[in-house]
Design a protein around this motif. Structure first.
Motif, PDB file in Angstrom:
ATOM      1  N   ARG A 211       0.817  -1.214   0.000  1.00  0.00           N
ATOM      2  CA  ARG A 211       0.000   0.000   0.000  1.00  0.00           C
ATOM      3  C   ARG A 211       0.851   1.264   0.000  1.00  0.00           C
ATOM      4  NH1 ARG A 211      -2.476   0.808   4.249  1.00  0.00           N
ATOM      5  NH2 ARG A 211      -1.448  -0.669   5.630  1.00  0.00           N
ATOM      6  N   LEU A 212       1.840   1.293  -0.877  1.00  0.00           N
ATOM      7  CA  LEU A 212       2.782   2.413  -0.920  1.00  0.00           C
ATOM      8  C   LEU A 212       2.289   3.504  -1.862  1.00  0.00           C
ATOM      9  CD1 LEU A 212       6.110   0.396  -1.201  1.00  0.00           C
ATOM     10  CD2 LEU A 212       5.216   1.492   0.851  1.00  0.00           C
ATOM     11  N   ASP A 213       2.590   4.747  -1.501  1.00  0.00           N
ATOM     12  CA  ASP A 213       2.331   5.880  -2.380  1.00  0.00           C
ATOM     13  C   ASP A 213       3.575   6.224  -3.204  1.00  0.00           C
ATOM     14  OD1 ASP A 213      -0.409   6.643  -1.414  1.00  0.00           O
ATOM     15  OD2 ASP A 213       0.695   6.757   0.458  1.00  0.00           O
ATOM     16  N   LEU A 214       4.744   5.938  -2.647  1.00  0.00           N
ATOM     17  CA  LEU A 214       6.004   6.223  -3.343  1.00  0.00           C
ATOM     18  C   LEU A 214       7.020   5.151  -2.980  1.00  0.00           C
ATOM     19  CD1 LEU A 214       7.943   8.035  -4.997  1.00  0.00           C
ATOM     20  CD2 LEU A 214       8.360   9.354  -2.903  1.00  0.00           C
ATOM     21  N   LEU A 215       7.669   4.569  -3.985  1.00  0.00           N
ATOM     22  CA  LEU A 215       8.697   3.558  -3.780  1.00  0.00           C
ATOM     23  C   LEU A 215       9.980   4.047  -4.440  1.00  0.00           C
ATOM     24  CD1 LEU A 215       8.200  -0.285  -4.191  1.00  0.00           C
ATOM     25  CD2 LEU A 215      10.390   0.832  -4.491  1.00  0.00           C
ATOM     26  N   VAL A 216      11.034   4.190  -3.663  1.00  0.00           N
ATOM     27  CA  VAL A 216      12.317   4.701  -4.166  1.00  0.00           C
ATOM     28  C   VAL A 216      13.336   3.563  -4.104  1.00  0.00           C
ATOM     29  CG1 VAL A 216      14.122   6.410  -3.853  1.00  0.00           C
ATOM     30  CG2 VAL A 216      11.742   7.000  -3.309  1.00  0.00           C
ATOM     31  N   CYS A 217      13.880   3.192  -5.254  1.00  0.00           N
ATOM     32  CA  CYS A 217      14.912   2.150  -5.308  1.00  0.00           C
ATOM     33  C   CYS A 217      15.917   2.585  -6.368  1.00  0.00           C
ATOM     34  CB  CYS A 217      14.288   0.796  -5.654  1.00  0.00           C
ATOM     35  SG  CYS A 217      15.481  -0.566  -5.665  1.00  0.00           S
ATOM     36  N   ARG A 218      16.952   3.284  -5.959  1.00  0.00           N
ATOM     37  CA  ARG A 218      17.828   3.959  -6.900  1.00  0.00           C
ATOM     38  C   ARG A 218      19.169   3.253  -7.015  1.00  0.00           C
ATOM     39  NH1 ARG A 218      18.748   9.632  -6.437  1.00  0.00           N
ATOM     40  NH2 ARG A 218      18.388   9.659  -8.675  1.00  0.00           N
ATOM     41  N   ASN A 219      19.478   2.847  -8.221  1.00  0.00           N
ATOM     42  CA  ASN A 219      20.762   2.213  -8.542  1.00  0.00           C
ATOM     43  C   ASN A 219      21.015   0.963  -7.705  1.00  0.00           C
ATOM     44  OD1 ASN A 219      21.254   4.286 -10.380  1.00  0.00           O
ATOM     45  ND2 ASN A 219      22.249   5.554  -8.834  1.00  0.00           N
ATOM     46  N   THR A 220      19.953   0.217  -7.468  1.00  0.00           N
ATOM     47  CA  THR A 220      20.057  -1.076  -6.792  1.00  0.00           C
ATOM     48  C   THR A 220      19.772  -2.209  -7.762  1.00  0.00           C
ATOM     49  OG1 THR A 220      19.376  -0.091  -4.698  1.00  0.00           O
ATOM     50  CG2 THR A 220      19.158  -2.480  -4.898  1.00  0.00           C
ATOM     51  N   LEU A 221      18.786  -2.013  -8.638  1.00  0.00           N
ATOM     52  CA  LEU A 221      18.414  -3.069  -9.587  1.00  0.00           C
ATOM     53  C   LEU A 221      19.551  -3.415 -10.542  1.00  0.00           C
ATOM     54  CD1 LEU A 221      14.786  -1.976 -10.573  1.00  0.00           C
ATOM     55  CD2 LEU A 221      15.483  -3.711  -8.926  1.00  0.00           C
ATOM     56  N   MET A 222      20.440  -2.471 -10.783  1.00  0.00           N
ATOM     57  CA  MET A 222      21.480  -2.711 -11.790  1.00  0.00           C
ATOM     58  C   MET A 222      22.433  -3.819 -11.368  1.00  0.00           C
ATOM     59  SD  MET A 222      23.933   0.603 -11.235  1.00  0.00           S
ATOM     60  CE  MET A 222      24.841   0.892  -9.722  1.00  0.00           C
ATOM     61  N   TYR A 223      22.451  -4.188 -10.073  1.00  0.00           N
ATOM     62  CA  TYR A 223      23.336  -5.241  -9.617  1.00  0.00           C
ATOM     63  C   TYR A 223      22.766  -6.635  -9.855  1.00  0.00           C
ATOM     64  CZ  TYR A 223      25.537  -1.349  -7.184  1.00  0.00           C
ATOM     65  OH  TYR A 223      26.146  -0.160  -6.884  1.00  0.00           O
ATOM     66  N   PHE A 224      21.499  -6.724 -10.272  1.00  0.00           N
ATOM     67  CA  PHE A 224      20.844  -8.016 -10.427  1.00  0.00           C
ATOM     68  C   PHE A 224      20.737  -8.389 -11.902  1.00  0.00           C
ATOM     69  CE2 PHE A 224      19.269  -6.264  -6.449  1.00  0.00           C
ATOM     70  CZ  PHE A 224      19.462  -7.327  -5.586  1.00  0.00           C
ATOM     71  N   ASN A 225      20.616  -9.713 -12.143  1.00  0.00           N
ATOM     72  CA  ASN A 225      20.424 -10.154 -13.514  1.00  0.00           C
ATOM     73  C   ASN A 225      18.984  -9.880 -13.963  1.00  0.00           C
ATOM     74  OD1 ASN A 225      18.787 -12.242 -12.465  1.00  0.00           O
ATOM     75  ND2 ASN A 225      20.532 -13.600 -12.253  1.00  0.00           N
ATOM     76  N   VAL A 226      18.710 -10.159 -15.230  1.00  0.00           N
ATOM     77  CA  VAL A 226      17.419  -9.801 -15.817  1.00  0.00           C
ATOM     78  C   VAL A 226      16.273 -10.519 -15.117  1.00  0.00           C
ATOM     79  CG1 VAL A 226      16.026  -9.895 -17.925  1.00  0.00           C
ATOM     80  CG2 VAL A 226      18.446  -9.269 -18.044  1.00  0.00           C
ATOM     81  N   GLU A 227      16.459 -11.805 -14.820  1.00  0.00           N
ATOM     82  CA  GLU A 227      15.394 -12.575 -14.176  1.00  0.00           C
ATOM     83  C   GLU A 227      15.084 -12.015 -12.793  1.00  0.00           C
ATOM     84  OE1 GLU A 227      14.360 -17.205 -12.916  1.00  0.00           O
ATOM     85  OE2 GLU A 227      16.382 -16.635 -13.524  1.00  0.00           O
ATOM     86  N   ALA A 228      16.124 -11.707 -12.032  1.00  0.00           N
ATOM     87  CA  ALA A 228      15.913 -11.151 -10.704  1.00  0.00           C
ATOM     88  C   ALA A 228      15.244  -9.781 -10.786  1.00  0.00           C
ATOM     89  CB  ALA A 228      17.244 -11.040  -9.959  1.00  0.00           C
TER      90      ALA A 228
END
Length: 622
Positions: A211-228
């Motif tokens: 139930r979030l209004d804003l989700l901030v995830c900056r420069n974290t996804l780039m460490y994971f592979n495509v499936e993750a």
């Protein structure tokens, strides 16, 4: 061909090391890009002078401190206050006004900073909303969750302490408004700090905050592979409300997902969750291991991670012990609350501190298993440094399909606030009742104070009833329970403020009693000392901690107490003030004095008498 064989062997050794890290410390790096992951691990190996993965695994097994150094190398914590100023400016000018308009004027605003590192990003969000809403409204409505898998970074985040260099991107007026100087560092202001909640969370495994209004995830996804990355985006989509905003980093893209997200600004990496459900609801599917580990390993991993997600979604701390006394399950709440780790699974329960503190659980487990019934322990006290916690503990035996005991499930419900509140209210009431009889000369002031305290008590009782009602409603589903717990955090803060007010009132009343020059001694109905003021200490030389709960007529000091026995007994019997007694006594200085003693009945808590003793003239002898 030889080089290819060496590469295959290296890949297998790397996967073996990753599996060891997962089993030993609970860190699952299977979803990380192998190129960057291998490069960071090799960098750490080079720092300690080791060439092969096998030798480095031996180093980890013999040196527990090496785990921390390795994780710090893998989990690069790069962040700052309002990092990438243009992106934050877009967020403040374009996103926040629209977010506030669609949330409404009374609803809670929920924000998640995933991969928050040492906390600068979470505190930046708190400052942004405080500036947009005003500090008072932000304190009432905004709740920010900061999560990371790095426990060391989370410790830094929880402290809220930063050197001046870290705060350089912040305007001086904002720094002075939201930070207080603490030696050579600056600490984030405490009232707004309480609206930021930090906790350990693995975005590849743990259930997302909802139930979030804003989700901030900056420069974290780039460490994971495509499936993750795909599975993480699925979880983010599930976590956001319709119309909620997703704020990514410059190095990340959200492509091929236009059916679920609208692009607010591709340049600033801001997206909005589209209305409706364009994909299947969130399912807690773990990130899969790389092909080559086999279907059996993949199935075991999936089952374990599903089990962990279910356990972590439970409302409180829980663990399970099999019939041999071995720990088989520990959920995330238990790990955080009691300092346990995934490595404790498989250890004998009796080797863990939780087996005997806050209460001896081993005998209770045996009793519950033998009697085949659930046992409950209410209000078990646990001390952590100067803090005291209270838990309701449920010991529930589990029976297998053959009717034989299989395991024991132990759950802990934190009731610290309710227990402390009950004791505080009881203590304040007793103090007020006693002070009311003793301080009639200040009756007008006490009446005003009593009205304020009564109002506070009624508000606290109302809040407590709301908490109990909320808890009953939250038992229906895990989602409702999570929402209720968040409401409780706000109410807990109100209780803390009320408790401080009650402490201040109690201190005031005790100060008034202490300021009376005459010796005042309160005896209960069995003639034990319940109160001994400063005047009594100055007159007789006995401190309060030496006489409280001691029989008054058994005390050895300058007053011949046996001469008062008949007067005190008559006062207790008739419940009327006795005649003033004049007794020759010796004060704390060894001087002979004439002491006048007035005995009055005490109609307060549990009865008793009040002795008012005043020093008369001295006969001049030593």
């Amino acid at each position: 061909m030889a080089a290819d064989a060496q590469d295959v062997e290296t890949d297998e050794e790397l996967e073996g090391l990753l599996e060891f890290l997962r089993d030993a410390r609970g860190f699952d790096f299977s979803g990380y890009k192998r190129s960057s992951l291998g490069r960071r691990i090799r960098k750490r190996m080079s720092d300690v002078g080791i060439d092969s993965y096998a030798d480095y695994r031996d180093q980890l097994e013999t040196n527990a401190g090496e785990f921390g150094a390795l994780f710090n190398t893998i989990l690069i914590n790069v962040t700052s206050v309002f990092r990438d100023a243009d992106a934050w400016t877009f967020l403040q000018r374009e996103v926040v006004p629209e977010l506030l308009a669609q949330v409404g004027g009374e609803e809670e605003i929920r924000v998640w900073s995933a991969g928050c590192s040492s906390g600068e990003e979470a505190y930046s969000l708190a400052i942004m909303f405080a500036e947009a809403l005003g500090l008072e409204e932000a304190l009432n409505r905004v709740k920010i969750y900061g999560t990371d898998v790095d426990d060391e970074a989370l410790r830094d985040a929880r402290s809220g302490l930063y050197p001046a260099k870290t705060l350089e991107p912040l305007a001086p007026e904002l720094r002075d408004k939201y930070f207080e100087q603490n030696g050579s560092q600056y600490s984030f202001r405490s009232d707004l700090r309480r609206r930021v909640i930090f906790g350990r969370h693995d975005i590849t495994r743990d259930a997302p905050i909802s139930r979030l209004d804003l989700l901030v995830c900056r420069n974290t996804l780039m460490y994971f592979n495509v499936e993750a990355q795909t599975q993480i985006i699925d979880r983010f989509h599930f976590a956001l409300r319709e119309g909620g905003f997703l704020f990514l980093g410059k190095a990340e893209m959200l492509l091929n997902d236009s059916d679920r997200f609208d692009v607010m600004s591709m340049r600033q990496r801001v997206f909005r969750r589209r209305p409706g459900e364009a994909s299947t609801p969130y399912q807690p599917v773990p990130v899969k291991m790389r092909q080559g580990f086999g279907l059996e390993v993949q199935s075991v991993t999936r089952n374990r991670q599903l089990r962990d997600l279910i356990l972590d979604a439970s409302p409180g701390a829980a663990l399970a012990v099999d019939v041999d006394g071995i720990v088989v399950l520990i959920n995330n709440h238990a790990r955080v609350q009691f300092g346990l780790t995934a490595n404790d699974i498989g250890r004998p329960f009796q080797d863990l501190e939780i087996s005997y503190r806050p209460v001896e659980l081993r005998s209770l487990i045996e009793q519950a298993t033998h009697e085949r019934r659930t046992l409950r322990v209410n209000g078990a006290e646990r001390r952590v440094g100067d803090d005291v916690q209270y838990f309701d503990i449920l010991i529930q035996p589990l029976v297998g399909s053959a009717g034989l005991p299989a395991a024991t499930n132990i759950t802990f419900t934190d009731v610290t606030v309710a227990t402390q509140l009950k004791a505080e209210v009881k203590r304040v009431r007793e103090d007020l009742e006693t002070a009311y009889e003793e301080l009639q000369s200040t009756n007008e002031e006490l009446e005003t104070t009593n009205e304020e305290l009564q109002s506070s008590i009624e508000e606290l009782e109302t809040t407590n009833e709301e908490l109990q009602s909320t808890n009953e409603e939250l038992e229906t589903t895990n989602e409702e329970l999570q929402s209720g717990n968040e409401e409780l955090e706000t109410m807990n803060e109100e209780m803390r403020i009320r408790s401080e007010e009650l402490d201040e009132a109690r201190a005031f009343l005790e100060g008034v009693l202490t300021s009376i020059a005459a010796a005042v001694v309160v005896l209960d109905k069995s003639f034990k000392v319940k109160s001994w003021n400063r005047g009594a200490t100055d007159l007789w030389g006995l401190r309060q901690d030496e006489v409280v709960d001691e029989p008054f007529f058994g005390l050895d000091f300058g007053l011949p107490t046996n001469e008062l026995l008949a007067t005190v007994e008559q006062c207790v019997k008739t419940r009327r003030r006795g005649a003033t007694a004049v007794i020759n006594a010796v004060n704390r200085l060894g001087r002979h004095i004439t002491c006048t003693v007035q005995c009055s009945p005490f109609d307060g808590h549990r009865g008793g008498v009040v002795l008012l003793m005043e020093e008369g003239r001295s006969d001049g002898t030593e």
